[in-house]
Design a protein around this motif. Structure first.
Motif, PDB file in Angstrom:
ATOM      1  N   VAL A 193      11.303   2.352   0.560  1.00  0.00           N
ATOM      2  CA  VAL A 193      11.372   3.770   0.580  1.00  0.00           C
ATOM      3  C   VAL A 193      12.192   4.339  -0.756  1.00  0.00           C
ATOM      4  CG1 VAL A 193      13.695   3.660   1.707  1.00  0.00           C
ATOM      5  CG2 VAL A 193      12.383   5.811   1.753  1.00  0.00           C
ATOM      6  N   TYR A 194      11.485   5.166  -1.319  1.00  0.00           N
ATOM      7  CA  TYR A 194      11.722   5.912  -2.648  1.00  0.00           C
ATOM      8  C   TYR A 194      12.519   7.299  -2.394  1.00  0.00           C
ATOM      9  CZ  TYR A 194       9.095   2.153  -4.899  1.00  0.00           C
ATOM     10  OH  TYR A 194       8.774   0.901  -5.308  1.00  0.00           O
ATOM     11  N   VAL A 195      12.827   8.014  -3.354  1.00  0.00           N
ATOM     12  CA  VAL A 195      13.387   9.455  -3.286  1.00  0.00           C
ATOM     13  C   VAL A 195      12.051  10.226  -2.702  1.00  0.00           C
ATOM     14  CG1 VAL A 195      13.263  10.132  -5.425  1.00  0.00           C
ATOM     15  CG2 VAL A 195      15.008  10.827  -4.016  1.00  0.00           C
ATOM     16  N   ASP A 196      10.945  10.001  -3.086  1.00  0.00           N
ATOM     17  CA  ASP A 196       9.869  10.853  -2.836  1.00  0.00           C
ATOM     18  C   ASP A 196       8.638  10.250  -2.271  1.00  0.00           C
ATOM     19  OD1 ASP A 196       9.285   9.023  -4.977  1.00  0.00           O
ATOM     20  OD2 ASP A 196       8.432  10.774  -6.301  1.00  0.00           O
ATOM     21  N   HIS A 197       8.708   8.957  -1.604  1.00  0.00           N
ATOM     22  CA  HIS A 197       7.595   8.373  -0.930  1.00  0.00           C
ATOM     23  C   HIS A 197       7.884   6.942  -0.168  1.00  0.00           C
ATOM     24  CE1 HIS A 197       7.190   6.417  -4.548  1.00  0.00           C
ATOM     25  NE2 HIS A 197       6.310   5.389  -3.940  1.00  0.00           N
ATOM     26  N   ALA A 202       0.877  -1.368   0.058  1.00  0.00           N
ATOM     27  CA  ALA A 202       0.071   0.159   0.045  1.00  0.00           C
ATOM     28  C   ALA A 202       0.922   1.201  -0.159  1.00  0.00           C
ATOM     29  CB  ALA A 202      -0.896   0.012   1.265  1.00  0.00           C
ATOM     30  N   VAL A 203       0.459   2.205  -0.739  1.00  0.00           N
ATOM     31  CA  VAL A 203       1.305   3.461  -0.919  1.00  0.00           C
ATOM     32  C   VAL A 203       0.758   4.433  -0.205  1.00  0.00           C
ATOM     33  CG1 VAL A 203       2.055   5.310  -2.554  1.00  0.00           C
ATOM     34  CG2 VAL A 203       1.744   3.007  -3.362  1.00  0.00           C
ATOM     35  N   LEU A 204       2.125   5.056   0.607  1.00  0.00           N
ATOM     36  CA  LEU A 204       1.935   6.258   1.695  1.00  0.00           C
ATOM     37  C   LEU A 204       2.720   7.326   1.291  1.00  0.00           C
ATOM     38  CD1 LEU A 204       0.320   7.625   3.766  1.00  0.00           C
ATOM     39  CD2 LEU A 204       2.076   6.701   5.441  1.00  0.00           C
ATOM     40  N   ALA A 205       2.185   8.476   0.599  1.00  0.00           N
ATOM     41  CA  ALA A 205       3.336   9.262   0.417  1.00  0.00           C
ATOM     42  C   ALA A 205       3.701  10.236   1.743  1.00  0.00           C
ATOM     43  CB  ALA A 205       2.688  10.312  -0.817  1.00  0.00           C
ATOM     44  N   VAL A 206       4.743  10.153   2.143  1.00  0.00           N
ATOM     45  CA  VAL A 206       5.049  10.891   3.517  1.00  0.00           C
ATOM     46  C   VAL A 206       5.555  12.266   3.034  1.00  0.00           C
ATOM     47  CG1 VAL A 206       6.591  10.715   5.572  1.00  0.00           C
ATOM     48  CG2 VAL A 206       5.995   8.698   4.110  1.00  0.00           C
ATOM     49  N   ALA A 207       4.097  13.034   2.859  1.00  0.00           N
ATOM     50  CA  ALA A 207       4.516  14.504   2.352  1.00  0.00           C
ATOM     51  C   ALA A 207       5.224  15.363   3.278  1.00  0.00           C
ATOM     52  CB  ALA A 207       3.223  15.039   2.180  1.00  0.00           C
ATOM     53  N   THR A 208       5.047  14.865   4.536  1.00  0.00           N
ATOM     54  CA  THR A 208       5.751  15.952   5.520  1.00  0.00           C
ATOM     55  C   THR A 208       7.325  15.768   5.808  1.00  0.00           C
ATOM     56  OG1 THR A 208       5.314  14.158   7.473  1.00  0.00           O
ATOM     57  CG2 THR A 208       3.794  15.920   6.978  1.00  0.00           C
ATOM     58  N   ASP A 251      17.419  10.034  -1.020  1.00  0.00           N
ATOM     59  CA  ASP A 251      16.615   8.900  -0.919  1.00  0.00           C
ATOM     60  C   ASP A 251      17.183   8.495   0.776  1.00  0.00           C
ATOM     61  OD1 ASP A 251      14.925   6.496  -1.181  1.00  0.00           O
ATOM     62  OD2 ASP A 251      16.769   5.455  -1.551  1.00  0.00           O
ATOM     63  N   MET A 252      18.266   8.566   0.999  1.00  0.00           N
ATOM     64  CA  MET A 252      18.736   8.277   2.467  1.00  0.00           C
ATOM     65  C   MET A 252      18.201   9.385   3.519  1.00  0.00           C
ATOM     66  SD  MET A 252      20.167   5.206   2.560  1.00  0.00           S
ATOM     67  CE  MET A 252      18.725   4.924   1.546  1.00  0.00           C
ATOM     68  N   ARG A 253      18.102  10.668   2.919  1.00  0.00           N
ATOM     69  CA  ARG A 253      17.597  11.780   3.731  1.00  0.00           C
ATOM     70  C   ARG A 253      15.991  11.369   4.093  1.00  0.00           C
ATOM     71  NH1 ARG A 253      21.717  15.174   1.683  1.00  0.00           N
ATOM     72  NH2 ARG A 253      20.806  15.266  -0.460  1.00  0.00           N
ATOM     73  N   ARG A 254      15.256  10.884   2.987  1.00  0.00           N
ATOM     74  CA  ARG A 254      13.978  10.729   3.350  1.00  0.00           C
ATOM     75  C   ARG A 254      13.772   9.386   4.280  1.00  0.00           C
ATOM     76  NH1 ARG A 254       8.923  11.427   1.973  1.00  0.00           N
ATOM     77  NH2 ARG A 254       9.485  13.115   0.336  1.00  0.00           N
ATOM     78  N   PHE A 255      14.565   8.283   4.013  1.00  0.00           N
ATOM     79  CA  PHE A 255      14.732   7.213   4.944  1.00  0.00           C
ATOM     80  C   PHE A 255      15.174   7.771   6.501  1.00  0.00           C
ATOM     81  CE2 PHE A 255      17.697   3.890   6.818  1.00  0.00           C
ATOM     82  CZ  PHE A 255      16.708   3.154   7.149  1.00  0.00           C
ATOM     83  N   LEU A 256      16.313   8.274   6.678  1.00  0.00           N
ATOM     84  CA  LEU A 256      16.695   8.719   8.007  1.00  0.00           C
ATOM     85  C   LEU A 256      15.736   9.648   8.523  1.00  0.00           C
ATOM     86  CD1 LEU A 256      20.623   8.752   7.222  1.00  0.00           C
ATOM     87  CD2 LEU A 256      19.399   6.968   8.691  1.00  0.00           C
ATOM     88  N   ASN A 257      15.232  10.785   7.994  1.00  0.00           N
ATOM     89  CA  ASN A 257      14.178  11.426   8.606  1.00  0.00           C
ATOM     90  C   ASN A 257      13.055  10.754   9.239  1.00  0.00           C
ATOM     91  OD1 ASN A 257      15.877  13.720   8.293  1.00  0.00           O
ATOM     92  ND2 ASN A 257      14.744  14.498   6.272  1.00  0.00           N
TER      93      ASN A 257
END
Length: 312
Positions: A253-257, A27-33, A290-296
Motif C-alpha cells: 500500500v502506498y499513500v495513493d494506491h 500488478a498495480v491497482l489504483a484504488v480510486a474509490t 498512508d494508514m488511512r488508505r490502508f485501513l479504509n
C-alpha cells in the motif's frame, strides 16, 4: 525460485541496487474509490460490515498486542472519526492458541529448504481468520503523528528496520516498541543480498541482530530481505543468526494506491501487507495518509488487522 522485488518507485536514489532485483513484480491497482489525506471526517463513522454497532469485542490473547484495554464502541468510533477514517476498524479475533507453521510459498523455496530447516519465505499466513498483517519497512521516516495514530487506534503492525536509517534516532523506535510493536531485521545497509557472498550476507544480517539486541533488548525472529530478494546463502546466514522466518508480502500500500501480487487483485485471509516509513519528501502525503488508505480498504473488505507475531 521466484523472487519479487519491492516496487517502491521513490526509492531508486536511496537504494540504488534496486536495478539488480530479480524479475517478478506486483500488478498495480489504483484504488480510486478510497479517500486518502486529511479531509474533514464525516459526522458519523459507520460500523464496518459484519460488526454490529454494540457487539462486544472478542477476548484478546493473553500477553498479545491486543491484550490492552479495549475502549468502548463509542470511544472507538470517536477515535476513528478523529483520524478521518471512513469506518471503525474491525477488532481481530482471538489469535490461535497453537501457533501456525508457515512454510515457504510454492516457487519461493531454495535448495535444501526443508532438510536444512531454512527460514521459509512466505506472503500469507495459513489462517482462515479474516485478518491481514501490516508490516512497515526500513525506518527512513520518523513521523510522531504516525505513532500517535496507531497508538490511538490500537492497530498492530510489525517493523522491519535497516540500521543505517534508524541509528540517528533509536529512541523513536523504542517508543514504537513500548506500544507493543515488534522490531525485526531488514539488514544493516539494505543491500541486494544475492549479489553478496555468504559471509557478506551474514554480516548484514547478524550484525543487525547484535545491534537490535543492544538497542531494543531482543534479537529478532524475522528477517525481511531487502527488495524481497534472497538466495540460499541468505536463508543459511539468517538461520545462523537465529532468524526463524523470512516473510515478504502479498500486497503493498502506498499513500495513493495499492499494488497486488495476485492476478485477481484482492485481499485474502492471512495476507501480509507491506508499506514503508515514508513522508512528503518521497510520497505525496504522510504516513497517516498512508494508514488511512490502508485501513479504509481492509475495513471495507471486512478484514481486521492482526499482529503477525501472535500467529507464528
Amino acid at each position: 525460485m521466484r523472487l519479487v522485488g519491492q516496487s517502491d518507485k521513490k526509492s531508486h536514489e536511496r537504494f540504488p541496487s534496486r536495478r539488480n532485483r530479480v524479475r517478478g513484480g506486483l500488478a498495480v491497482l489504483a484504488v480510486a474509490t478510497l479517500a486518502s489525506g486529511c479531509a474533514e471526517p464525516a459526522a458519523q463513522v459507520r460500523p464496518a460490515p459484519g460488526q454490529p454497532r454494540h457487539q462486544a469485542p472478542a477476548a484478546p490473547a493473553p500477553g498479545s498486542y491486543a491484550d490492552r484495554l479495549q475502549p468502548s464502541a463509542a470511544q472507538r468510533a470517536a477515535t476513528a472519526r478523529r483520524w478521518g477514517l471512513e469506518q471503525v476498524p474491525l477488532i481481530p479475533p482471538r489469535p490461535p492458541t497453537r501457533k501456525l507453521r508457515a512454510t515457504a510459498r510454492a516457487g519461493f523455496e531454495v535448495n535444501h529448504q526443508e532438510d536444512w530447516n531454512l527460514p521459509p519465505v512466505f506472503t500469507t499466513v495459513p489462517t482462515k481468520d479474516k485478518v491481514v498483517f501490516l508490516t512497515i519497512d526500513d525506518g527512513a521516516e520518523k513521523d510522531p503523528e504516525f505513532l500517535r495514530m496507531m497508538r490511538d487506534l490500537k492497530i498492530p503492525y510489525t517493523a522491519f528496520l535497516s540500521d543505517y536509517l534508524i541509528k540517528d534516532d533509536y529512541d523513536y523506535f523504542r517508543k514504537m516498541q513500548a506500544s507493543g510493536v515488534t522490531l525485526n531485521n531488514h539488514t544493516l545497509h539494505h543491500p541486494y543480498l544475492p549479489g553478496l557472498s555468504y559471509e557478506e550476507q551474514r554480516r548484514e544480517i547478524c550484525d543487525t541482530q547484535d545491534i537490535m539486541e543492544k538497542q531494543f533488548g531482543k534479537r529478532p525472529r524475522m528477517l525481511r530481505p531487502p527488495y524481497g530478494n534472497y538466495n540460499q546463502d541468505t536463508l543459511r546466514a539468517a538461520k545462523s543468526c537465529g532468524i526463524e522466518y523470512a516473510p515478504i508480502w502479498n500486497e503493498e500500500v502506498y499513500v495513493d494506491h495499492w499494488e497486488f501480487r495476485e492476478d485477481d487483485q484482492r485481499l485474502r485471509p492471512g495476507d501480509i501487507v507491506l508499506t514503508h516509513f515514508r513522508g512528503r519528501g518521497e510520497w505525496n502525503g504522510t504516513m497517516a495518509d498512508d494508514m488511512r488508505r490502508f485501513l479504509n480498504k481492509v475495513t471495507a473488505d471486512g478484514y481486521a488487522v492482526a499482529r503477525l507475531e501472535d500467529y507464528l
